[in-house]
Write a protein that holds these residues in place. Structure first.
Motif, PDB file in Angstrom:
ATOM      1  N   ILE A 294     -33.981  94.532 -41.922  1.00 24.23           N
ATOM      2  CA  ILE A 294     -34.823  95.546 -41.169  1.00 24.23           C
ATOM      3  C   ILE A 294     -35.109  95.490 -39.602  1.00 24.23           C
ATOM      4  CG2 ILE A 294     -37.547  96.024 -41.058  1.00 24.23           C
ATOM      5  CD1 ILE A 294     -36.507  95.721 -43.931  1.00 24.23           C
ATOM      6  N   HIS A 295     -34.892  96.530 -39.115  1.00 23.75           N
ATOM      7  CA  HIS A 295     -34.452  96.888 -37.412  1.00 23.75           C
ATOM      8  C   HIS A 295     -36.142  96.861 -37.001  1.00 23.75           C
ATOM      9  CE1 HIS A 295     -34.987 101.067 -37.562  1.00 23.75           C
ATOM     10  NE2 HIS A 295     -33.886 101.284 -38.328  1.00 23.75           N
ATOM     11  N   HIS A 296     -37.234  97.338 -37.603  1.00 22.93           N
ATOM     12  CA  HIS A 296     -38.582  97.473 -36.977  1.00 22.93           C
ATOM     13  C   HIS A 296     -38.485  98.477 -35.807  1.00 22.93           C
ATOM     14  CE1 HIS A 296     -40.130  94.227 -39.544  1.00 22.93           C
ATOM     15  NE2 HIS A 296     -39.012  93.452 -39.290  1.00 22.93           N
ATOM     16  N   HIS A 297     -37.581  99.519 -35.818  1.00 22.10           N
ATOM     17  CA  HIS A 297     -37.556 100.580 -34.797  1.00 22.10           C
ATOM     18  C   HIS A 297     -36.940  99.959 -33.398  1.00 22.10           C
ATOM     19  CE1 HIS A 297     -39.962 103.031 -37.592  1.00 22.10           C
ATOM     20  NE2 HIS A 297     -40.628 101.822 -37.732  1.00 22.10           N
ATOM     21  N   SER A 298     -36.565  98.666 -33.354  1.00 25.19           N
ATOM     22  CA  SER A 298     -36.154  98.060 -32.116  1.00 25.19           C
ATOM     23  C   SER A 298     -34.520  98.270 -31.866  1.00 25.19           C
ATOM     24  CB  SER A 298     -36.398  96.648 -32.359  1.00 25.19           C
ATOM     25  OG  SER A 298     -35.644  95.781 -31.230  1.00 25.19           O
ATOM     26  N   VAL A 299     -34.238  98.973 -30.847  1.00 22.67           N
ATOM     27  CA  VAL A 299     -32.920  99.055 -30.735  1.00 22.67           C
ATOM     28  C   VAL A 299     -32.176  97.669 -30.531  1.00 22.67           C
ATOM     29  CG1 VAL A 299     -31.322 100.494 -29.168  1.00 22.67           C
ATOM     30  CG2 VAL A 299     -33.520 101.455 -29.752  1.00 22.67           C
ATOM     31  N   ALA A 300     -32.890  96.865 -29.745  1.00 26.70           N
ATOM     32  CA  ALA A 300     -31.999  95.710 -29.389  1.00 26.70           C
ATOM     33  C   ALA A 300     -32.001  94.982 -30.776  1.00 26.70           C
ATOM     34  CB  ALA A 300     -32.972  94.736 -28.222  1.00 26.70           C
ATOM     35  N   LEU A 301     -32.871  94.983 -31.679  1.00 28.88           N
ATOM     36  CA  LEU A 301     -32.651  94.111 -32.906  1.00 28.88           C
ATOM     37  C   LEU A 301     -31.546  94.835 -33.520  1.00 28.88           C
ATOM     38  CD1 LEU A 301     -33.388  92.059 -34.918  1.00 28.88           C
ATOM     39  CD2 LEU A 301     -35.242  93.333 -35.541  1.00 28.88           C
ATOM     40  N   PHE A 302     -31.554  96.184 -33.789  1.00 23.12           N
ATOM     41  CA  PHE A 302     -30.489  96.848 -34.325  1.00 23.12           C
ATOM     42  C   PHE A 302     -29.092  96.553 -33.762  1.00 23.12           C
ATOM     43  CE2 PHE A 302     -28.252 101.345 -34.709  1.00 23.12           C
ATOM     44  CZ  PHE A 302     -28.187 101.152 -36.049  1.00 23.12           C
ATOM     45  N   GLU A 303     -29.224  96.727 -32.388  1.00 24.49           N
ATOM     46  CA  GLU A 303     -27.738  96.485 -31.864  1.00 24.49           C
ATOM     47  C   GLU A 303     -27.100  94.926 -32.417  1.00 24.49           C
ATOM     48  OE1 GLU A 303     -25.515  96.816 -27.568  1.00 24.49           O
ATOM     49  OE2 GLU A 303     -27.764  96.220 -27.704  1.00 24.49           O
ATOM     50  N   SER A 304     -28.029  93.861 -32.343  1.00 22.87           N
ATOM     51  CA  SER A 304     -27.610  92.625 -32.699  1.00 22.87           C
ATOM     52  C   SER A 304     -27.447  92.735 -33.975  1.00 22.87           C
ATOM     53  CB  SER A 304     -28.864  91.748 -32.491  1.00 22.87           C
ATOM     54  OG  SER A 304     -28.576  90.361 -32.897  1.00 22.87           O
ATOM     55  N   LEU A 305     -27.951  93.317 -34.881  1.00 19.53           N
ATOM     56  CA  LEU A 305     -27.683  93.266 -36.394  1.00 19.53           C
ATOM     57  C   LEU A 305     -26.352  93.986 -36.582  1.00 19.53           C
ATOM     58  CD1 LEU A 305     -31.142  94.126 -37.885  1.00 19.53           C
ATOM     59  CD2 LEU A 305     -30.093  92.020 -38.363  1.00 19.53           C
ATOM     60  N   MET A 306     -25.987  94.870 -35.954  1.00 18.91           N
ATOM     61  CA  MET A 306     -25.025  95.857 -36.107  1.00 18.91           C
ATOM     62  C   MET A 306     -23.652  95.002 -35.571  1.00 18.91           C
ATOM     63  SD  MET A 306     -25.284  98.276 -37.992  1.00 18.91           S
ATOM     64  CE  MET A 306     -24.154  99.521 -37.718  1.00 18.91           C
ATOM     65  N   ASN A 307     -23.815  94.352 -34.415  1.00 19.31           N
ATOM     66  CA  ASN A 307     -22.755  93.730 -33.564  1.00 19.31           C
ATOM     67  C   ASN A 307     -22.102  92.534 -34.342  1.00 19.31           C
ATOM     68  OD1 ASN A 307     -22.822  95.671 -31.767  1.00 19.31           O
ATOM     69  ND2 ASN A 307     -23.562  94.408 -30.130  1.00 19.31           N
ATOM     70  N   ASN A 308     -23.122  91.805 -35.165  1.00 14.86           N
ATOM     71  CA  ASN A 308     -22.741  90.833 -35.829  1.00 14.86           C
ATOM     72  C   ASN A 308     -22.064  91.155 -37.229  1.00 14.86           C
ATOM     73  OD1 ASN A 308     -23.491  88.928 -33.863  1.00 14.86           O
ATOM     74  ND2 ASN A 308     -25.293  88.919 -34.623  1.00 14.86           N
ATOM     75  N   ARG A 309     -22.071  92.307 -37.414  1.00 12.50           N
ATOM     76  CA  ARG A 309     -21.727  92.880 -38.941  1.00 12.50           C
ATOM     77  C   ARG A 309     -20.711  93.848 -39.125  1.00 12.50           C
ATOM     78  NH1 ARG A 309     -26.436  90.774 -38.682  1.00 12.50           N
ATOM     79  NH2 ARG A 309     -27.353  89.043 -40.296  1.00 12.50           N
ATOM     80  N   ILE A 310     -20.303  94.493 -38.038  1.00 15.30           N
ATOM     81  CA  ILE A 310     -19.325  95.512 -38.066  1.00 15.30           C
ATOM     82  C   ILE A 310     -17.886  95.049 -38.433  1.00 15.30           C
ATOM     83  CG2 ILE A 310     -17.936  97.047 -36.692  1.00 15.30           C
ATOM     84  CD1 ILE A 310     -20.539  98.238 -37.029  1.00 15.30           C
ATOM     85  N   GLY A 311     -17.444  95.566 -39.711  1.00 17.66           N
ATOM     86  CA  GLY A 311     -16.280  95.065 -40.229  1.00 17.66           C
ATOM     87  C   GLY A 311     -16.405  94.188 -41.477  1.00 17.66           C
ATOM     88  N   ASP A 312     -17.612  93.787 -41.772  1.00 17.44           N
ATOM     89  CA  ASP A 312     -18.013  92.814 -42.912  1.00 17.44           C
ATOM     90  C   ASP A 312     -18.239  93.444 -44.171  1.00 17.44           C
ATOM     91  OD1 ASP A 312     -17.654  90.872 -40.936  1.00 17.44           O
ATOM     92  OD2 ASP A 312     -19.722  90.476 -40.850  1.00 17.44           O
ATOM     93  N   TYR A 313     -18.453  94.819 -44.009  1.00 20.73           N
ATOM     94  CA  TYR A 313     -18.853  95.542 -45.412  1.00 20.73           C
ATOM     95  C   TYR A 313     -18.101  96.753 -45.586  1.00 20.73           C
ATOM     96  CZ  TYR A 313     -23.076  92.572 -44.252  1.00 20.73           C
ATOM     97  OH  TYR A 313     -23.662  91.783 -43.956  1.00 20.73           O
ATOM     98  N   ASP A 314     -18.066  97.236 -46.758  1.00 25.69           N
ATOM     99  CA  ASP A 314     -17.498  98.327 -47.473  1.00 25.69           C
ATOM    100  C   ASP A 314     -18.430  99.640 -46.766  1.00 25.69           C
ATOM    101  OD1 ASP A 314     -15.323  97.280 -48.919  1.00 25.69           O
ATOM    102  OD2 ASP A 314     -16.881  96.398 -49.924  1.00 25.69           O
ATOM    103  N   PHE A 315     -19.496  99.539 -46.875  1.00 24.24           N
ATOM    104  CA  PHE A 315     -20.211 100.684 -46.593  1.00 24.24           C
ATOM    105  C   PHE A 315     -21.737 100.081 -45.933  1.00 24.24           C
ATOM    106  CE2 PHE A 315     -18.311 102.325 -50.302  1.00 24.24           C
ATOM    107  CZ  PHE A 315     -18.034 103.610 -49.836  1.00 24.24           C
ATOM    108  N   TYR A 316     -22.192 101.049 -44.903  1.00 22.28           N
ATOM    109  CA  TYR A 316     -23.158 100.770 -44.033  1.00 22.28           C
ATOM    110  C   TYR A 316     -24.217 101.994 -44.353  1.00 22.28           C
ATOM    111  CZ  TYR A 316     -20.138  97.593 -41.809  1.00 22.28           C
ATOM    112  OH  TYR A 316     -19.394  96.509 -41.362  1.00 22.28           O
ATOM    113  N   VAL A 317     -25.699 101.694 -44.769  1.00 19.38           N
ATOM    114  CA  VAL A 317     -26.500 102.605 -45.232  1.00 19.38           C
ATOM    115  C   VAL A 317     -27.641 102.233 -44.299  1.00 19.38           C
ATOM    116  CG1 VAL A 317     -27.946 103.436 -46.978  1.00 19.38           C
ATOM    117  CG2 VAL A 317     -25.571 102.584 -47.728  1.00 19.38           C
TER     118      VAL A 317
END
Length: 338
Positions: free
Chosen positions: A120-143
């Motif tokens: 859950i990113h809670h509309h927070s751009v900072a939290l969203f960036e942290s979640l994404m930066n640590n997970r790019i390349g780890d998944y087959d799909f991003y929804v």
């Protein structure tokens, strides 16, 4: 080798990324049985990797019998009955009853051989960036549900890191995003206008329409815009208020469009305390269908997208490897509150 997805900044060791990527290519039919793959030296040179990293990956693949080595010829795909699960990162803006409904429909439609990692990113751009930066390349799909109300350029920059053929947006589009990504979306302004138009025969018995603007939790501004446009086009007296508190003035002859569930609870309490009959003295239209609204006050009228259909459509794109742009159904369900 085309299609190998590696991210040297990921926390996942590169040799494991090679193993996962090759097994995923076999699972998806990109690599066929008896097809030759690059040698250890060729792969290390193509992707600027150490020979030891590639060799470690190939040894693991050989132990799994996914590949075999033929002396003097190289490495070949040995079996195609691999069961590596699809890995999906699912990012919601918040948790709510209808988000749970969407999640359950999505996971059920995907079936068993899938791993869904919900955050859950809670509309927070900072939290969203942290979640994404640590997970790019780890998944087959991003929804992703891209419900953000600030730093739009930053959000685009973050999401643009995801390859378009691995990206599905849920609930709303993101203008400016490049590539042919998948999307299951609502048109918030047009949807509420069309639904209120369908409810016009019931709304005409009220003197004024009131839109309860959500307070703490942000919602798309287009919902309010669609409400206001409907009122102007149909010559309704209307007003916009900031939520519904227990001391909010509620008058006979008004119909309320309620977005937040706490506002709905407060409005029902006020009507009960003042002896106002819902559906006769005061009308209620609630946003987003839930099971509770089917039974509350013998039924609350709702305008709602089909959350089951949204989850199922996103799952279908993933399973069929066919990303599309889908306008999700939106409908009016008339019940006793109107």
């Amino acid at each position: 080798m085309k299609g190998l997805k590696l991210d040297t900044s990921s926390k996942i060791p590169v040799y494991q990324q090679i193993v996962h990527s090759i097994m995923a290519a076999v699972r998806d039919g990109v690599l066929k049985r008896d097809q030759q793959i690059p040698s250890i030296n060729e792969l290390s040179e193509e992707y600027l990797l150490s020979r030891g990293t590639v060799e470690k990956a190939y040894n693991e693949l050989r132990d799994k019998k996914v590949i075999i080595s033929v002396k003097g010829k190289g490495y070949f795909i040995n079996r195609t009955d691999v069961t590596t699960p699809l890995r999906i990162l699912l990012l919601f803006n918040k948790i709510s009853n209808y988000k749970k409904q969407l999640y359950n429909a999505f996971v059920h439609a995907l079936g068993d051989n899938v791993f869904v990692d919900l955050h859950i990113h809670h509309h927070s751009v900072a939290l969203f960036e942290s979640l994404m930066n640590n997970r790019i390349g780890d998944y087959d799909f991003y929804v992703i549900m891209p419900h953000f109300y600030e730093q739009s350029e930053k959000v685009l920059e973050i999401i643009q890191q995801v390859p378009a053929d691995q990206l599905i947006l849920l609930d709303r589009d993101l203008p400016g995003l490049k590539g042919r990504y998948g999307m299951v979306y609502q048109n918030f302004e047009k949807d509420i206008y069309a639904s209120l138009t369908d409810a016009l025969p019931q709304l005409l018995k009220y003197d004024r329409l009131v839109y309860a603007n959500p307070g703490m939790t942000p919602y798309p501004e287009e919902i309010k815009m669609g409400f206001q446009y409907f009122c102007r086009m149909n010559d309704f007296n209307y007003s916009v208020i900031d939520g519904v508190e227990l001391n909010t003035p509620v008058k006979k002859g008004q119909a309320y469009v309620i977005i937040e569930e706490m506002d709905l609870v407060n409005l029902v309490k006020i009507c009960r305390n003042q002896g106002l009959e819902v559906g006769k003295d005061v009308g209620i239209v609630s946003y987003n269908e839930t099971l509770l609204k089917e039974v509350l006050l013998d039924g609350i009228t709702v305008i709602s997208t089909d959350h089951d259909a949204m989850g199922q459509a996103a799952a279908r794109m993933i399973l069929e490897r066919k990303l599309e742009v889908v306008k999700n159904d939106f409908k009016l369900i008339v019940r006793n509150s109107l």
